[in-house]
Write a protein that holds these residues in place. Structure first.
Motif, short mmCIF file in Angstrom:
data_model
loop_
_atom_site.label_atom_id
_atom_site.label_comp_id
_atom_site.label_asym_id
_atom_site.label_seq_id
_atom_site.Cartn_x
_atom_site.Cartn_y
_atom_site.Cartn_z
N GLY A 290 33.48 28.22 43.00
CA GLY A 290 32.57 27.89 44.09
C GLY A 290 32.84 26.48 44.56
N ILE A 291 32.60 26.25 45.86
CA ILE A 291 32.81 24.92 46.43
C ILE A 291 31.62 24.60 47.33
N LYS A 292 31.08 23.39 47.14
CA LYS A 292 29.97 22.96 47.98
C LYS A 292 30.52 22.09 49.10
N ALA A 293 30.30 22.50 50.32
CA ALA A 293 30.76 21.71 51.46
C ALA A 293 29.58 20.91 52.00
N ALA A 294 29.86 20.11 53.03
CA ALA A 294 28.79 19.28 53.58
C ALA A 294 27.74 20.14 54.29
N ASN A 295 28.16 21.28 54.80
CA ASN A 295 27.24 22.10 55.59
C ASN A 295 27.15 23.53 55.08
N GLY A 296 27.41 23.73 53.79
CA GLY A 296 27.29 25.08 53.25
C GLY A 296 27.97 25.19 51.91
N VAL A 297 27.93 26.40 51.33
CA VAL A 297 28.56 26.64 50.03
C VAL A 297 29.37 27.93 50.13
N VAL A 298 30.52 27.95 49.43
CA VAL A 298 31.30 29.19 49.37
C VAL A 298 31.54 29.53 47.90
N ILE A 299 31.42 30.81 47.58
CA ILE A 299 31.80 31.29 46.25
C ILE A 299 32.78 32.44 46.42
N ALA A 300 33.70 32.54 45.46
CA ALA A 300 34.73 33.56 45.60
C ALA A 300 35.14 34.05 44.23
N THR A 301 35.67 35.26 44.18
CA THR A 301 36.12 35.80 42.90
C THR A 301 37.26 36.77 43.12
N GLU A 302 38.07 36.93 42.07
CA GLU A 302 39.09 37.97 42.09
C GLU A 302 38.40 39.29 41.91
N LYS A 303 38.98 40.31 42.49
CA LYS A 303 38.41 41.64 42.25
C LYS A 303 39.56 42.55 41.88
N LYS A 304 39.95 42.44 40.59
CA LYS A 304 41.08 43.26 40.15
C LYS A 304 40.52 44.55 39.59
N LEU A 305 40.83 45.65 40.26
CA LEU A 305 40.29 46.93 39.82
C LEU A 305 41.24 47.58 38.82
N PRO A 306 40.70 48.34 37.88
CA PRO A 306 41.57 48.86 36.81
C PRO A 306 42.59 49.89 37.30
N SER A 307 42.33 50.49 38.46
CA SER A 307 43.29 51.51 38.91
C SER A 307 43.20 51.63 40.43
N ILE A 308 44.26 52.10 41.05
CA ILE A 308 44.21 52.25 42.51
C ILE A 308 43.28 53.38 42.93
N LEU A 309 42.87 54.19 41.94
CA LEU A 309 41.99 55.31 42.27
C LEU A 309 40.54 54.86 42.46
N VAL A 310 40.21 53.63 42.04
CA VAL A 310 38.83 53.16 42.17
C VAL A 310 38.51 52.91 43.64
#
Lengths: 204, 271
Positions: free
Chosen positions: B75-95
Motif C-alpha cells: 500500500g502507498i499513501k499519496a498526498a490526495n489518496g491511498v492505493v493498495i494492491a496485491t498479486e492474485k496468483k490463482l492455483p490453476s487456469i481453470l479458476v
C-alpha cells in the motif's frame, strides 16, 4: 399528576446569528412543594455543547452522568470533541435503549458545530429527535414556551438581542406555570465566549 | 545422496544444523542457533497462551510466518489518496478469476487487502464491517479510519489471549480517506497496528520495501502512487505480470473506495 410533572421544569434553546442561547428555570419541587430554588438543569458537555434535561430530576441527573461518561471516553479514543449532531444521535440511542422502561426526561441539546454553525434539537423521552432551525422547548411550561417563542423569535438575532428575547420568553412562560419558575438561568454561547446569567423573576 | 563407506558412519548421520562456527547465525526466529536462549522456544510453541522463556508467544511468530509466505500485497499513501494492491496468483487456469476478490470494502471509504490466509481475512472483514455499522448506528457518523483499525486490532488481539482459539493468519493493510485525510494502516496477527506512508507484506517483503523506500516521496500524487505500486509488484513477480493477475484498490478525496479485480479496467497497461 404525571411523572413528568413531579419535579417541574422549563427549558428553551434559541438560535441566533453564529450563536445560541439555552435557558432554564431554577425550581425543584416535589409535587406542589418547592424544595430548591437553585437547581441546575443545563449541563456542559464541552466548550461548545450544552444539554438541558427537563422532566424527572433524578433521571435528568443520571442521564447527564451517563452522557458525560460516554463523551469523556469518546474524547480519549478519538482525541476530539463530539459534534453536536453526533451527540444528539448518541442521546437518542441511549434513550431508546430503555424503550420499555424509559428515563422520564426530555433533553434539549444546543451546540456550535463545524464552522461554528449553531445546532439545536430536542427529543422525547424515547429518543425521537426533533431538529429545529429557530427554537426548541421542553418541560412543564412547554406549551406557554411554544407560544412565547413563536411570537418573540426573529431569525439572525445578535447575542445581546437573543439574550433579551430568550429571557423574556422564559420568564413570561414560567409565570403561567405553577410548577416552574423561581428565576432563570441563561447561557449565551458564541464562538469566542460563554456568558452565564441568572434572571430574577417572580419568585413563586 | 550421502554414501557411507563404513557401516558405523550411517549410525552417526549428523543432524541438519551443523556445529561449525557459522551456525551461530540464526536463519529465522524459528530456526534459532544452538546455544542461544531461543533454542528452547519450540517447547512452548504448542500453546498460544503460554509465554516462552524468552518472552515470546511462539504461536504468534508462527502466524507471522504464515503471513510471510502469503502473496505479496502493498500500500502507498499519496498526498490526495491511498492505493493498495496485491498479486492474485490463482492455483490453476481453470479458476474463474472474476470470482476471486482479495481487496474488500470495510465501509464505503475504507478498503482492506491481506497477506496470508484468505478465509481468516474474510472473518475479520465481516467483524469489522459490523463494528463500522454499529458505530454509525450509534453516532450517525461514518467511523474514522483510526477507530476501525483500533477495533479490528482489538479483535485480533483477543484471539491471542483466549482459550481454544488460534491467532489470525493474516496481516491486513487498511486504506481509507476520512476527515483526517488519507490513511494507511497495517494490522498484524498479534493485534499491533502501525500507520505507514508505504508498506508491503507477504513474500518478497524486504525487496518491495527497499524499492518503496527509494521511490516514495511525501508529495506523491495518487496516479504516481498507483504507478509505483504496480512497478513494485512487478519487481518481485514470479511469472508474467498482467492486468489479470493483480488487484488494485484506490480511495481518493471523493472518499469512495474503488477496487479493480482486473487492473485493465483501470485503464493501465503493463509491459
Amino acid at each position: 399528576m404525571s411523572i413528568f410533572e413531579y419535579n417541574g421544569s422549563a427549558l428553551v434553546a434559541m438560535v441566533g446569528k453564529n450563536c445560541f442561547a439555552i435557558a432554564s428555570d431554577r425550581r425543584l419541587g416535589v409535587n406542589l412543594q418547592t424544595v430548591a430554588t437553585d437547581f441546575q438543569r443545563i449541563f456542559k458537555i464541552h466548550d461548545k455543547l450544552y444539554i438541558g434535561l427537563s422532566g424527572l430530576a433524578t433521571d435528568a441527573q443520571t442521564m447527564y452522568q451517563r452522557l458525560v461518561f460516554r463523551h469523556k471516553l469518546y474524547q480519549l479514543r478519538e482525541e476530539r470533541d463530539m459534534k453536536p449532531q453526533t451527540f444528539a444521535s448518541l442521546v437518542s440511542a441511549l434513550l431508546y435503549e430503555k424503550r420499555f422502561g424509559p428515563y422520564f426526561c426530555q433533553p434539549v441539546i444546543a451546540g456550535l458545530g463545524d464552522d461554528d454553525v449553531p445546532f439545536i434539537c430536542t427529543m422525547d423521552c424515547l429518543g425521537a429527535k426533533e431538529l429545529a432551525k429557530d427554537f426548541v422547548v421542553s418541560g412543564t411550561a412547554s406549551e406557554s414556551l411554544y407560544g412565547a417563542c413563536e411570537s418573540m423569535y426573529k431569525p439572525n438575532m445578535e447575542s445581546e438581542e437573543l439574550f433579551e428575547t430568550i429571557s423574556q420568553a422564559l420568564l413570561s412562560s414560567v409565570d403561567r406555570d405553577c410548577l416552574s419558575g423561581w428565576g432563570g438561568h441563561v447561557l449565551l454561547v458564541t464562538p469566542t465566549e460563554v456568558q452565564e446569567r441568572t434572571l430574577k423573576g417572580r419568585m413563586d | 545422496a550421502q554414501g557411507f563407506t563404513l557401516p558405523f558412519e550411517a549410525a552417526f548421520s549428523f543432524p541438519q544444523t551443523d556445529c561449525s562456527p557459522f551456525a551461530s547465525l540464526a536463519v529465522s526466529p524459528l530456526q534459532p542457533a544452538i546455544g542461544t536462549p531461543e533454542m528452547g522456544d519450540s517447547q512452548y510453541s504448542f500453546s498460544l497462551t503460554t509465554f516462552s522463556p524468552t518472552g515470546k508467544l511462539v504461536q504468534i511468530e508462527h502466524a507471522l510466518t504464515a503471513v510471510g509466505s502469503g502473496q505479496t500485497s502493498l500500500g502507498i499513501k499519496a498526498a490526495n489518496g491511498v492505493v493498495i494492491a496485491t498479486e492474485k496468483k490463482l492455483p490453476s487456469i481453470l479458476v474463474d478469476e472474476t470470482s476471486v476478490q482479495k481487496i474488500q470494502l470495510m465501509t464505503t471509504n475504507i478498503g482492506v487487502v491481506y497477506s496470508g490466509m484468505g478465509p481468516d481475512s474474510r472473518v475479520l472483514v465481516r467483524k469489522s464491517r459490523k463494528q463500522a455499522q454499529q458505530y454509525f448506528r450509534l453516532y450517525k457518523e461514518p467511523i474514522p479510519v483510526t477507530q476501525l483499525v483500533r477495533e479490528t486490532a482489538a479483535v485480533m488481539q483477543e484471539f491471542t489471549q483466549s482459550g481454544g482459539v488460534r491467532p489470525f493468519g493474516v496481516s491486513l493493510l487498511v486504506a481509507g480517506y476520512d476527515d483526517n485525510g488519507p490513511q494507511l494502516y497495517q494490522v498484524d496477527p498479534s493485534g499491533s497496528y502501525f500507520s505507514w506512508k508505504a508498506s508491503a507484506m507477504g513474500k518478497n517483503v524486504s525487496n518491495a520495501k527497499t524499492f518503496l523506500e527509494k521511490r516514495y516521496t511525501d508529495d506523491m500524487e495518487l496516479d504516481d502512487a498507483v504507478h509505483t505500486a504496480i512497478l513494485t509488484l512487478k519487481e518481485g513477480f514470479q511469472g508474467q505480470i498482467s492486468g489479470k493477475n493483480i488487484e488494485i484498490g484506490i480511495v481518493g478525496a471523493d472518499r469512495k473506495f474503488r477496487y479493480y479485480i482486473e487492473a485493465i479496467a483501470y485503464g493501465l497497461w503493463l509491459n
